[in-house]
Each structure stands twice: as C-alpha cells, then as structure tokens.
Design an enzyme around this catalytic site. Structure first.
Site, PDB file in Angstrom:
ATOM      1  N   ASN A 210       0.848  -1.198   0.000  1.00  0.00           N
ATOM      2  CA  ASN A 210       0.000   0.000   0.000  1.00  0.00           C
ATOM      3  C   ASN A 210       0.883   1.247   0.000  1.00  0.00           C
ATOM      4  O   ASN A 210       2.104   1.147   0.022  1.00  0.00           O
ATOM      5  CB  ASN A 210      -0.952  -0.029   1.202  1.00  0.00           C
ATOM      6  CG  ASN A 210      -0.188  -0.101   2.502  1.00  0.00           C
ATOM      7  OD1 ASN A 210       0.559   0.799   2.841  1.00  0.00           O
ATOM      8  ND2 ASN A 210      -0.359  -1.206   3.234  1.00  0.00           N
ATOM      9  N   LYS A 289       9.010 -17.228 -10.344  1.00  0.00           N
ATOM     10  CA  LYS A 289       8.199 -16.178 -10.957  1.00  0.00           C
ATOM     11  C   LYS A 289       7.022 -16.797 -11.729  1.00  0.00           C
ATOM     12  O   LYS A 289       7.226 -17.736 -12.521  1.00  0.00           O
ATOM     13  CB  LYS A 289       9.082 -15.356 -11.905  1.00  0.00           C
ATOM     14  CG  LYS A 289       8.366 -14.177 -12.493  1.00  0.00           C
ATOM     15  CD  LYS A 289       9.281 -13.382 -13.406  1.00  0.00           C
ATOM     16  CE  LYS A 289       8.441 -12.363 -14.161  1.00  0.00           C
ATOM     17  NZ  LYS A 289       9.156 -11.788 -15.280  1.00  0.00           N
ATOM     18  N   PRO A 306      -2.274 -12.040  10.525  1.00  0.00           N
ATOM     19  CA  PRO A 306      -2.550 -11.858  11.953  1.00  0.00           C
ATOM     20  C   PRO A 306      -2.750 -10.376  12.237  1.00  0.00           C
ATOM     21  O   PRO A 306      -2.103  -9.535  11.623  1.00  0.00           O
ATOM     22  CB  PRO A 306      -1.277 -12.381  12.634  1.00  0.00           C
ATOM     23  CG  PRO A 306      -0.220 -12.375  11.590  1.00  0.00           C
ATOM     24  CD  PRO A 306      -0.925 -12.530  10.262  1.00  0.00           C
ATOM     25  N   LYS A 338     -13.058   0.359  16.551  1.00  0.00           N
ATOM     26  CA  LYS A 338     -11.752  -0.313  16.600  1.00  0.00           C
ATOM     27  C   LYS A 338     -11.205  -0.364  18.030  1.00  0.00           C
ATOM     28  O   LYS A 338     -10.645  -1.362  18.480  1.00  0.00           O
ATOM     29  CB  LYS A 338     -10.774   0.468  15.713  1.00  0.00           C
ATOM     30  CG  LYS A 338      -9.902  -0.402  14.873  1.00  0.00           C
ATOM     31  CD  LYS A 338      -9.380   0.338  13.676  1.00  0.00           C
ATOM     32  CE  LYS A 338     -10.386   0.265  12.534  1.00  0.00           C
ATOM     33  NZ  LYS A 338      -9.901   0.900  11.322  1.00  0.00           N
ATOM     34  N   LYS A 342     -10.714  -4.103  19.278  1.00  0.00           N
ATOM     35  CA  LYS A 342      -9.327  -4.562  19.434  1.00  0.00           C
ATOM     36  C   LYS A 342      -8.827  -4.394  20.868  1.00  0.00           C
ATOM     37  O   LYS A 342      -7.660  -4.667  21.158  1.00  0.00           O
ATOM     38  CB  LYS A 342      -8.410  -3.792  18.467  1.00  0.00           C
ATOM     39  CG  LYS A 342      -8.791  -3.975  16.986  1.00  0.00           C
ATOM     40  CD  LYS A 342      -7.682  -3.522  16.057  1.00  0.00           C
ATOM     41  CE  LYS A 342      -8.118  -3.669  14.601  1.00  0.00           C
ATOM     42  NZ  LYS A 342      -6.997  -3.748  13.668  1.00  0.00           N
TER      43      LYS A 342
HETATM   44  O1  C5P Z   1      -8.259  -3.044  11.276  1.00  0.00           O
HETATM   45  P1  C5P Z   1      -7.516  -1.891  10.766  1.00  0.00           P
HETATM   46  O2  C5P Z   1      -6.420  -2.262   9.803  1.00  0.00           O
HETATM   47  O3  C5P Z   1      -8.321  -0.762  10.228  1.00  0.00           O
HETATM   48  O4  C5P Z   1      -6.835  -1.307  12.096  1.00  0.00           O
HETATM   49  C1  C5P Z   1      -5.814  -0.370  12.060  1.00  0.00           C
HETATM   50  C2  C5P Z   1      -4.928  -0.539  13.260  1.00  0.00           C
HETATM   51  O5  C5P Z   1      -4.620  -1.905  13.483  1.00  0.00           O
HETATM   52  C3  C5P Z   1      -3.616   0.144  13.063  1.00  0.00           C
HETATM   53  O6  C5P Z   1      -3.144   0.537  14.331  1.00  0.00           O
HETATM   54  C4  C5P Z   1      -2.745  -0.969  12.476  1.00  0.00           C
HETATM   55  O7  C5P Z   1      -1.369  -0.742  12.686  1.00  0.00           O
HETATM   56  C5  C5P Z   1      -3.248  -2.172  13.245  1.00  0.00           C
HETATM   57  N1  C5P Z   1      -3.173  -3.444  12.509  1.00  0.00           N
HETATM   58  C6  C5P Z   1      -2.295  -4.420  12.935  1.00  0.00           C
HETATM   59  N2  C5P Z   1      -2.247  -5.614  12.277  1.00  0.00           N
HETATM   60  C7  C5P Z   1      -3.035  -5.840  11.220  1.00  0.00           C
HETATM   61  C8  C5P Z   1      -3.943  -4.861  10.770  1.00  0.00           C
HETATM   62  C9  C5P Z   1      -3.971  -3.661  11.435  1.00  0.00           C
HETATM   63  O8  C5P Z   1      -1.563  -4.180  13.909  1.00  0.00           O
HETATM   64  N3  C5P Z   1      -2.971  -7.007  10.604  1.00  0.00           N
END
Ligand code: C5P
Length: 400
Positions: A210, A289, A306, A338, A342
């Site tokens: 990204n 490849k 994860p 979130k 989380k």
């Molecule tokens: O779920 P989302 O990606 O929108 O959440 C964003 C937050 O979760 C950010 O702090 C990002 O660094 C963290 N994140 C993570 N591991 C992932 C996906 C997101 O630590 N696989």
C-alpha cells in the site's frame, strides 16, 4: 509554552551564503522565547554584517577571540558557560573540519571546545563538498562525540548545483533546537512502534502493498526518543532514513512484523501500531516467478494476516496499546469501534480520503479517540503532531 522559553542560545555563524538565513533564525528563536547571542567568524562577516545580527539579537555580536573589551564582559569562556545550547548555523565544511581537529584558534572554535552545553550543527555547503568522504568522515567523528547534525536539506543550491547541502530552513532549525530541551516525560520507558507498509509476496518479484510512507511512525519514534524513551521501531519498507538512537528492526511482511512485535514485548511500556499492515496475503507465494498464461483472468487466493495490535493488546503483560485508524468516512465512529473491538487504550484516527493530509503527505490532522472522550488536533506537520501526540500518550501511560 515552548521548550525554548527562557533558553539561552549561542548561535555560531560561519562563512557561507546560507548566513543570510541566520538573521531569520535569530527572530524565530526569539519568537519561541529564547535569548540569542551571536558569534561570527571572519568569513561569515563577508556574507552578512555583524550590525544586522546585533540589531536582530539585541546583543553585541562577538567576532574576535582576543578582544580586551569582550574579555571584560562576555569572553569566550563566559559565552561558552552562558549557553544552554550552542548552534552553529550555517556550519561550513572548513569549520566542521576544524572542529574535528579540536582547533581553538578563533572565538567560535574555542567556545565549542569550552562549552558544557549540547553542540548542534546545521551544515551548509555545495553538494560535492557535502558528499566528499572527508566531510562525511568528519561528521561521523563528530556524531561519535555526541555533536548533533541538523540536516542538511536537498535541493537547488546558490552555486547552481542540485543536491544535498542546503541549510535547513530557520523554522526547521528552531523545531530541532526546541527538541533538545524536550522534557524527559518518557524517561525510563520503553516504546515499541510499528511503521510503514508491509509487502506480501506473490512470487519472488511481485508483492501486494500500500501507499503508506511511514512518516507518521518515524516521527513518533523520534518524538518518543526525544522524550527520553528507549524506542524500537519495527518498520516495513520505506524510503526514510533510520531514525538515530532508536533500535531499528526492518521487516517486509505482516507475519515478520507480527513476530518482531511479539519479540519486542518483553521490554515494552507502550506499543504504538502506526503501520499500515496488509490485511491479507497470498495463500501460497510462488517459489518461482509466475509466468503469463493464455487466460485473460487470474485468481489469487488470499488469506488473512494476523492482527498485530490485537495480539499485543491480548498478550499477558499487556503494554499501553495505541492503534491508528485510517478511514475515508465516519472516521470517529469507525475508530471508536476499533478501540472496543481490538481492546485498545486509545486510537488515533485520521481521514485518508483527503489528499492534503494523511498517508503520503508531510502534514496530518487527527482525532484522538479515548475510551471516555475525543480530542481533535488541527492540521500540523507530522513532526509537530508526533510531539503533541507523545505528550498526551506519555501522560496517559504515566497515570496508568
Ligand atoms: O483493522 P484496521 O487495519 O483498520 O486497524 C488499524 C490498526 O490496526 C492500526 O493501528 C494498524 O497498525 C493495526 N493493525 C495491525 N495488524 C493488522 C492490521 C492492522 O496491527 N494485521
């Protein structure tokens, strides 16, 4: 109140065209509440007059080592003792070389040798002189002695060249000078920060990723370090230089970032997840490849990565855990969701649908979503924002 309020800055000006910016620098330092005294080398006086800097600083400008009048008032030792910070801007290649040798044959080098204050340099020179191994070796040597180097910037130069060697702008120098006095609000604390994008391999030459630049995470690492923390920066691939005085762990994929994050938890008071982690990765990265086939479409099977910050928040011995939410709509409500889902302590939310702030820009505007309330911070540079965030996060960690 600025961390420069009531600070005494001894400004050394050496010979270079950037000396004209020293006039503005004096003003900007004073705007932040600092008092400024100036030492000029003979070469500096060829570029800008002592009278100009005297008028701006409101103090006599010091130019000679052996001046009976100055010795009675502000001689080199008094000046060296007076300073809370000695900033040499611009610092020429010649001055840097003389500093390395420990010469004390003019007022500025003598003050640099004598001062107990932190010594910072803002180099300014032609790009060829900057890149020359002699200059680079000199700077390495000064860095080992704890002398800090602000910049230089890259760009067009007075001589017509383009490249590294431009002195940083006065505002940037003021910001860096102020950072030298930042309180140790995170002294003794350990902070782990994830930053940048992750790369998820499709085959040995292709990946999914990204646009994250990593700028916010790197700025947070520097701000936490300046606040006295031991910092581990776990970074996906970015184009940014490694921040100094931080432990730097380079990773590629989300799985590597996950493992590095869990490994770092043994010494972690605060975990800041600013990385833009890829949510999914190819189920089976090809070892060779992948070749084009006759088909017009191709199906790539993805599996979930994860969730690093969720795992950190759920770990035994859980640190104070900070997440980021980059959203394009309903920013605050998604961020709050979130926070709860989380099990985070706080979420920093920003609107990435706006081109002028966020993802790849130098500026950002965020809302801090706490369990009980929210606080919006108006747009500012990521460096300044990082400092403002660290102050607030440190207060929360210290009262936890
Ligand atoms: O779920 P989302 O990606 O929108 O959440 C964003 C937050 O979760 C950010 O702090 C990002 O660094 C963290 N994140 C993570 N591991 C992932 C996906 C997101 O630590 N696989």
């Amino acid at each position: 109140m600025s961390s420069l309020t009531n600070k005494q800055i001894l400004l050394g000006v050496t010979g270079g065209i950037a000396a004209y910016k020293s006039a503005e620098l004096i003003r900007r330092l004073q705007d932040q509440g600092a008092s400024v005294r100036v030492i000029m080398t003979p070469a500096a006086q060829e570029f800008i007059t002592p009278l100009t800097l005297q008028a701006l600083s409101g103090n006599p400008v010091h130019t000679t080592l052996l001046d009976p009048e100055a010795e009675a008032g502000m001689g080199h030792i008094e000046l060296a003792r007076w300073a809370d910070l000695l900033l040499v801007a611009p610092a020429s290649a010649d001055f840097i070389a003389r500093l390395v040798q420990g010469q004390g044959d003019d007022l500025l080098t003598t003050a640099c040798l004598a001062t107990p204050a932190p010594l910072c340099l803002a180099p300014a020179m032609n790009q060829g002189m900057w890149s020359n191994l002699a200059t680079q070796d000199n700077l390495k040597c000064l860095a080992e002695r704890g002398i800090r180097c602000f910049g230089p910037a890259e760009g067009s130069q007075a001589c017509g060249d383009v490249g590294p060697g431009r002195m940083l702008e006065p505002d940037q120098l003021v910001e860096l000078a102020a950072a030298q006095f930042e309180s140790g609000i995170l002294a003794g604390r350990s902070v782990v920060i994830t930053a940048g994008p992750t790369r998820e391999a499709i085959d040995p030459v292709r990946y999914i990723s990204n646009h994250s630049s990593g700028k916010m995470g790197y700025a947070l690492a520097e701000a936490a370090r300046d606040a006295g923390a031991r910092v581990t920066l776990i970074s996906g691939p970015t184009r940014l230089p490694e921040p100094e005085r931080c432990r730097f762990v380079a990773v590629d994929s989300a799985e590597q970032m996950y493992q590095a994050s869990l490994d770092a938890l043994s010494d972690c008071d605060m975990f800041i997840a600013s990385a833009a982690v890829a949510d999914y990765r190819p189920a089976n990265a090809a070892e060779q490849k992948i070749k084009k086939t006759g088909q017009d479409t191709m199906v790539l099977e993805l599996v979930k990565n994860p969730d690093i910050v969720t795992a950190v928040a759920a770990s035994d011995n859980r640190p104070f855990t900070v997440g980021f939410a980059a959203e394009t709509q309903d920013v605050t409500s998604y961020a709050r969701d979130k926070l709860v889902r989380k099990k985070l302590d706080v979420v920093i939310a920003n609107d990435v649908s706006r081109g002028d702030i966020g993802f790849n820009s130098d500026d950002n505007e965020v809302t801090i979503v706490w369990p009980e309330n929210e606080e919006s911070l108006s747009p500012r540079s990521k460096t300044q924002l990082a400092r403002d965030l660290i102050v607030r996060l440190a207060q929360a960690v210290n009262s936890d």
